[in-house]
Design an enzyme around this catalytic site. Structure first.
Site, PDB file in Angstrom:
ATOM      1  N   ASP A 234       0.808  -1.217   0.000  1.00  0.00           N
ATOM      2  CA  ASP A 234       0.000   0.000   0.000  1.00  0.00           C
ATOM      3  C   ASP A 234       0.842   1.269   0.000  1.00  0.00           C
ATOM      4  OD1 ASP A 234      -2.113  -1.779   0.275  1.00  0.00           O
ATOM      5  OD2 ASP A 234      -2.073  -1.633   2.461  1.00  0.00           O
TER       6      ASP A 234
ATOM      7  N   ASP B  70      23.786  22.551 -24.724  1.00  0.00           N
ATOM      8  CA  ASP B  70      24.712  22.226 -25.803  1.00  0.00           C
ATOM      9  C   ASP B  70      24.040  22.664 -27.104  1.00  0.00           C
ATOM     10  OD1 ASP B  70      26.788  20.891 -27.332  1.00  0.00           O
ATOM     11  OD2 ASP B  70      25.295  19.328 -27.692  1.00  0.00           O
TER      12      ASP B  70
ATOM     13  N   ASP C 244      -7.454   9.291  10.716  1.00  0.00           N
ATOM     14  CA  ASP C 244      -6.178   8.889  10.125  1.00  0.00           C
ATOM     15  C   ASP C 244      -6.378   8.381   8.702  1.00  0.00           C
ATOM     16  OD1 ASP C 244      -3.227   8.128  10.525  1.00  0.00           O
ATOM     17  OD2 ASP C 244      -4.127   6.269   9.827  1.00  0.00           O
TER      18      ASP C 244
END
Length: 755
Positions: A65, A446, A730
């Site tokens: 996960d 460049d 949470d």
């Protein structure tokens, strides 16, 4: 669609030890319900190869996960007897293990994965959607049903209902506690499973059976939400891994067609693909004028027409006709394989903010557990507060302490950004490079092959030795002979012009390349040098110097040709700017980023190109000079250097960020931190913009993660937050930061091509 409707050859079983060092990922399906038919070698759970007397095993892992899961697996597998090295790549879900050749090592690894709650990917196409659903969600469904029965029983028989909740908690707690124990045994004692086990067990002892069961149910749901979000973030990588077919139609020297495993193809083999089919390996086109859809690799939505002799990348789709190609890539080294390898290596190059959060999370959880102990002990012992109340608050604090949202806040954003960049044709080697890109103040370019198309043409030949009947032809013949083995764009242009004029090139020996100056060799027992005008420096006659200046003022690059030290002629070449280069420079300027061209070309040619693009320039630079210029620019701020040649490698390394053009030399690609695989400098501004957006998302995610913890820490101590609310908060924070990170997968820039 089968591209080879003939008798098929049988692929060797995957558990046979191969002689190649290449390890092929065994499955690229996005779910366990894939119905794609695959070769026998591809459907096995792992691949094996020999490595220095031992073995190297590779599995595709399911159930990860977040990056923390990858760390758990690495720590556990490394601790097994016989394992010499283990690495888990979260982006590709790949476990790569180097082991001693002993019996039972595979079984030990698989057993350890199972104990940790992970498994290898199952590609059984016979499984139904119901089978897959039950396999993934049966524990959640069964726990939810258990709790529903408990609710119904409790309404009639409260004591029995409470007993059912107790049993439901034990049912949900068993797999979580098992993973916590295994993680602790394998070096991860402060895992989220440990916190959940402690909180749920404590709630049972307090008699809070309903909340204990609810905590576990919400935790399991949250885990699957994280898995879904992680899968979305990895979707771009999965699509990339699925680009190359497992089989190919090989044609032998007699013209017979055989379907073979794509992993068995070697350089020089001839293959054929039908319209609508993808190329399994890098190939050199043999069929005239075939259009290929390369959008999955380059982001270019319009099919690109290729001609015989041109190289076509693996994963390209033939649009309009049957195409035959000669294989040019070794097994495991196609364009797609290289991209996947770079993505895997990128995880090891974490951004500074990501490394800080990793370090922070290692002591954050133990600190929060220590705080929970203080919450349990201090109020009752010091102030006579009730034990049960403060034990409950401590358990809630443990759930708030879960660091999931914080830990995933940065890698979710970085993974999403890297996936979007690769989809748009830019490879970034890790979060560190991605973070630095956004703070760049100067980009050094460049010239040849970067700002210009890299396809110079000979515009004029000026001979100085008229002792031969056709002096221009003689100058070209000698120069092409020396340059025939070089891959430099100017050398290719000289050789191409000689071939156009049907000039037969003589044999050449003792070739010596002098970086930044030119090349010399022995042609017909004479030393021939093809070099920059600086090679002769002040030895040019006044007439030759005037000719040189006149050609350079027209925007030409000059190659000086000498024989035995005597000047015999000039070859003038011109390489026009890329069509998208002016817009690229303008976009960088609008972002407040300065641009400067660093070139070894002459000042007059450099000035012509720079004035067309509206940028500063430094000319006449050797490779060491470019590095010195980069060092000087770094005193004013962070510098990115973009180039494609071997001579650019030192400057790419010196710069804060080195960016290589995808068609450049291997050493430039290896040295650089980023690569533009589609060779369009126009994407550079988008890449820098993506870096800045990524850092903004990371800051937002950290604020969300830490802010939510702070808020619920206060509400818990005030008695306003319970166990299940803490878990829900949470889980919600984790979902929020992940969803915020997934926004980076969307293209917003008008310059970025959508595939």
């Amino acid at each position: 669609m089968s591209s080879c409707p003939v008798s098929q050859s049988t692929s060797p079983p995957s558990d046979t030890v191969k002689t190649s060092d290449t390890v092929k990922i065994s499955c690229t399906a996005s779910s366990c319900c894939s119905n794609n038919t695959r070769s026998e070698a591809a459907t096995k759970e792992h691949q094996t190869s020999t490595v220095s007397g031992g073995m190297q095993l590779s599995w595709t892992i399911t159930g990860m996960d977040c990056p923390g899961c990858a760390t758990k697996i690495e720590n556990a597998v490394k601790g097994l007897n016989g394992v010499t090295q283990a690495r888990v790549t979260f982006a590709t879900e790949r476990l790569l293990v180097a082991v001693e050749n002993r019996a039972g090592i595979r079984d030990d690894i698989l057993k350890t994965l199972g104990e940790l709650g992970f498994a290898v990917k199952d590609d059984d196409a016979s499984k139904t959607a119901v089978d897959c659903f039950l396999k993934k969600y049966w524990r959640i469904v069964s726990l939810a049903l258990f709790m529903l029965i408990a609710v119904l029983v409790q309404g009639v028989f409260p004591v029995a209902g409470n007993g059912f909740f107790y049993l439901a908690t034990l049912w949900g707690l068993y797999p979580v506690a098992t993973k916590a124990w295994q993680s602790a045994r394998n070096g991860s004692p402060f895992s989220i499973e440990t916190l959940m086990t402690t909180a749920a067990t404590g709630a049972l002892f307090l008699g809070e059976t309903v909340e204990a069961a609810m905590v576990l149910l919400l935790f399991m749901i949250g885990e699957h939400m994280e898995a879904f979000a992680a899968g979305k973030a990895r979707q771009g990588v999965r699509k990339l891994m699925a680009l190359t077919p497992e089989t190919a139609c090989q044609i032998d020297k007699y013209g017979h067609k055989t379907e073979v495993s794509a992993h068995t193809l070697t350089p020089g083999d001839i293959i054929e693909i039908l319209p609508g089919s993808r190329l399994p390996v890098d190939g050199e086109l043999l069929t005239a004028n075939v259009s290929f859809d390369e959008s999955a690799l380059t982001g270019e939505s319009v099919p690109v027409e290729h001609h015989p002799g041109e190289h076509v990348m693996a994963g390209s789709l033939s649009v309009d006709r049957v195409a035959r190609l000669k294989v040019i890539s070794k097994p495991g080294e196609s364009a797609v394989d290289r991209i996947i390898r770079l993505i895997e290596e990128a995880e090891e190059r974490k951004a500074p903010v990501e490394r800080f959060i990793d370090a922070f999370s290692r002591w954050y959880t133990p600190l929060m557990m220590f705080m929970a102990v203080l919450v349990v002990l201090v109020p009752p012992l010091a102030f006579g507060q009730p034990w049960i109340e403060w034990i409950y608050k401590a358990l809630t604090l443990l759930l708030i302490a879960c660091p999931c949202a914080l830990v995933i806040s940065t890698p979710a954003a970085v993974t999403s950004a890297l996936a979007r960049a690769s989809r748009n044709g830019a490879l970034v080697k890790g979060g560190a490079a991605l973070e630095l890109l956004g703070s760049v103040t100067t980009v050094a370019f460049d010239k040849t092959g970067t700002l210009t198309a890299g396809k110079p043409v000979v515009t004029h030949i000026t001979p100085f030795d008229y002792s031969t009947p056709n002096p221009e032809r003689e100058v070209l013949r000698l120069a092409a002979a020396v340059e025939s083995g070089s891959t430099h764009p100017l050398a290719k242009a000289i050789v191409a012009r000689a071939l156009e004029m049907n000039i037969r090139l003589p044999a050449t020996g003792e070739i010596e390349v002098k970086a930044g100056l030119g090349v010399q060799g022995q042609v017909e027992d004479k030393t021939v040098v093809v070099a920059s005008p600086r090679y002769l420096h002040d030895s040019l006659t006044e007439g030759a110097q005037q000719q040189l200046e006149q050609l350079e003022e027209q925007g030409n690059t000059i190659a000086v040709v000498t024989v035995e030290g005597d000047l015999v002629g000039f070859i003038a070449l011109r390489d026009d700017p890329r069509t998208e280069a002016p817009n690229a420079i303008a976009s960088l300027k609008a972002m407040g980023i300065n641009s400067i061209m660093l070139t070894g070309d002459n000042p007059r040619a450099a000035k012509t190109i720079a004035s067309q693009l509206g940028m500063a320039y430094r000319s006449g630079l050797l490779p060491g000079d470019k590095s010195a210029e980069i060092e000087s620019l770094r005193k004013q701020g962070r510098v990115a250097m973009i180039g494609d040649g071997i001579n650019d490698a030192p400057a790419l390394k010196t710069a804060d960020i080195g960016i290589a053009m995808g068609s450049g030399a291997d050493v430039a690609l290896e040295t650089a931190d980023c690569a533009l695989t589609h060779n369009r400098v126009a994407e550079l501004a988008d890449l820098i913009e993506l870096s800045r957006a990524t850092m903004n998302v990371i800051r937002q995610n950290i604020f969300l993660a830490v802010g939510s913890k702070a808020v619920f820490l206060v509400t818990t101590l005030l008695g306003m937050t319970g166990l299940w609310v803490a878990v829900l908060a949470d889980t919600g924070a984790t979902a929020l930061v992940t969803a915020n990170a997934l926004r980076l997968l969307r293209n917003r820039s008008g310059n970025t091509r959508k595939d």
